[in-house]
Design an enzyme around this catalytic site. Structure first.
Site, short mmCIF file in Angstrom:
data_model
loop_
_atom_site.label_atom_id
_atom_site.label_comp_id
_atom_site.label_asym_id
_atom_site.label_seq_id
_atom_site.Cartn_x
_atom_site.Cartn_y
_atom_site.Cartn_z
N PHE A 17 0.69 -1.18 0.01
CA PHE A 17 0.14 0.10 0.01
C PHE A 17 0.91 1.41 -0.10
CE2 PHE A 17 -2.10 -3.32 2.05
CZ PHE A 17 -3.53 -3.22 1.43
N ARG B 82 -10.66 5.09 -1.57
CA ARG B 82 -10.90 3.90 -1.51
C ARG B 82 -9.57 2.96 -1.41
NH1 ARG B 82 -16.12 2.17 -2.67
NH2 ARG B 82 -16.39 -0.14 -2.47
N LEU B 83 -9.81 2.17 -0.28
CA LEU B 83 -8.47 1.54 -0.23
C LEU B 83 -8.22 0.53 -1.35
CD1 LEU B 83 -6.57 0.22 2.16
CD2 LEU B 83 -8.49 -1.51 2.53
N HIS B 84 -6.86 0.43 -1.61
CA HIS B 84 -6.54 -0.52 -2.82
C HIS B 84 -5.15 -0.82 -2.50
CE1 HIS B 84 -5.18 3.52 -3.78
NE2 HIS B 84 -4.34 3.10 -4.46
N LEU B 85 -4.88 -2.16 -2.72
CA LEU B 85 -3.71 -2.98 -2.65
C LEU B 85 -3.09 -3.05 -4.01
CD1 LEU B 85 -1.69 -4.82 -0.69
CD2 LEU B 85 -3.27 -6.74 -1.76
#
Length: 422
Positions: free
Chosen positions: A97, A105-108
């Site tokens: 991350f 928006r959480l994103h990997l």
């Protein structure tokens, strides 16, 4: 000036929420589960660049706490899966991350370490992935487990990391600017291609005789003057054997009618090895040939249809046994009997079948695009079969105990009725 500022703010907000718009369009989804999705990065910074996003509305890493650890595990599972689906090596990727996320928006990130891309244009792009601004999945998971939250970096520290020299991630080279760095990275990539091509060439050559070498070195499970039976070195199921012809025949496509007796003999050896597996029914085995066999030399697979194995790691492993790429013994025998030979499959078609999605279960109607999902489903089938087998073994054990005790021939006293009970 006020209108221009507002316009810029609106553009920035629109860009920041771009990920949310992207995942709302099913056409953008490479993998989708009930919990998360995988998409391709719209502006990839390397040859492979994917994003794994939860369906739950989580703005960024700073909204995470310990309750989200199972979600993170699911995201990481999908990250590994997309690498596997693309047929790439896990060690060639960075998974993590951004410590200073720029989009809502959480994103990997799942990104290959080559960083060969036209979209890698600025120092910020490079340093956001190759300094402490990039938090590896494992580090973030550990910090969240311990502290229950992720702390923001001080603004001064972020600026310091963004302005760091352009140090290569593969050697000690430090570039003066982005163009020189990209040229240097391209050289690494070209060297990698050359090395990979050389290794593939050597592995193909060594594979030509590998089966027969193994058959000579190892003690075969069964051996005759025409063929041997050995265990597969990388079994794709709980039971996986190979019947190898001693005759110099390149592949199943080189068989002719005069080789039908050899086929009969190989089938007999297959039956023998199946009979030696005490608790597996013959109906639970597949017997056949891979039309695009990697190993040179005629070899017939004898494999249990559970496909329960740690070596089942890629989509192509499954498809090589569960599509037209696998020819059953009966199909091969019939084709040679009537046509005189097996027609080779075009390389383009074979490659398409190897990577075909979705993956269909061989025992029910279940299908999925995710190999790990299929393996989990197959495990359920295997577990039920093992439970049934265990019950059958217990019943057989009791029957043997009854036979040993000879309870069927009771003493006369036992046969005389008790008057008091009448």
């Amino acid at each position: 000036m006020t209108i221009d500022c507002r316009s810029n703010q609106l553009l920035k907000m629109s860009w920041q929420t771009g990920l949310i718009k992207t995942i709302l369009d099913p056409a953008n989804l490479i993998i989708s589960t009930d919990i998360a999705v995988v998409i391709a990065d719209k502006y990839p910074k390397a040859r492979h660049h994917y994003l794994v996003l939860p369906k739950e509305d989580i703005g960024s890493i700073f909204q995470l706490n310990r309750t989200h650890l199972p979600l993170l595990e699911e995201l990481h599972l999908l990250a590994r899966n997309i690498i596997e689906v693309r047929g790439e090596c896990f060690e060639s990727f960075q998974i993590g991350f951004h410590a200073q996320p720029s989009m809502q928006r959480l994103h990997l990130h799942v990104i290959s370490k080559d960083f060969v891309s036209d979209w890698l244009k600025t120092k910020k792009h490079w340093n956001s992935f190759n300094t402490s601004l990039f938090i590896p999945y494992e580090a973030l998971y550990e910090n969240l487990s311990k502290d229950d939250q992720i702390q923001r970096l001080p603004k001064a520290r972020v600026e310091e990391l963004l302005s760091k020299p352009l140090a290569c991630n593969q050697c000690e080279f430090v570039a003066k600017n982005i163009p020189s760095l990209k040229e240097h990275l391209l050289q690494h990539q070209l060297c990698s291609y050359s090395k990979k091509r050389f290794e593939m060439s050597n592995s193909t050559e060594s594979a030509k005789n590998k089966l027969m070498q193994r058959a000579k070195i190892e003690k075969p499970l069964i051996e005759t003057d025409q063929a041997v039976v050995i265990k597969d070195a990388y079994p794709k199921a709980q039971y996986h054997f190979i019947v190898v012809s001693k005759e110099d025949i390149p592949s199943v496509c080189a068989l002719t009618r005069d080789k039908l007796p050899l086929l009969d003999h190989m089938k007999e050896l297959a039956n023998q090895i199946i009979e030696q597996q005490q608790y597996v029914a013959p109906s639970n085995f597949l017997i056949g040939f891979k039309i695009d066999a990697f190993m040179n030399g005629l070899n017939m697979h004898v494999i249990s249809n559970d496909f329960y194995s740690k070596c089942m790691r890629r989509v192509k492993h499954w498809n090589s046994f569960n599509t037209e790429l696998f020819l059953t013994y009966q199909a091969v025998y019939a084709a040679i009997s009537f046509q005189g030979s097996i027609e080779p499959m075009a390389a383009e078609k074979a490659d398409k079948l190897l990577n075909a999605l979705p993956l269909h279960c061989n025992q029910c109607d279940f299908k999925t695009d995710i190999l790990l999902g299929l393996k989990g489903h197959l495990f359920e089938h295997w577990e039920k079969r093992e439970h049934k087998l265990q019950i059958n073994q217990e019943v057989e054990k009791i029957i043997r105990m009854l036979d040993d005790a000879k309870l069927t021939t009771l003493p006369k006293a036992a046969l005389t009725p008790n008057r008091q009970s009448l």
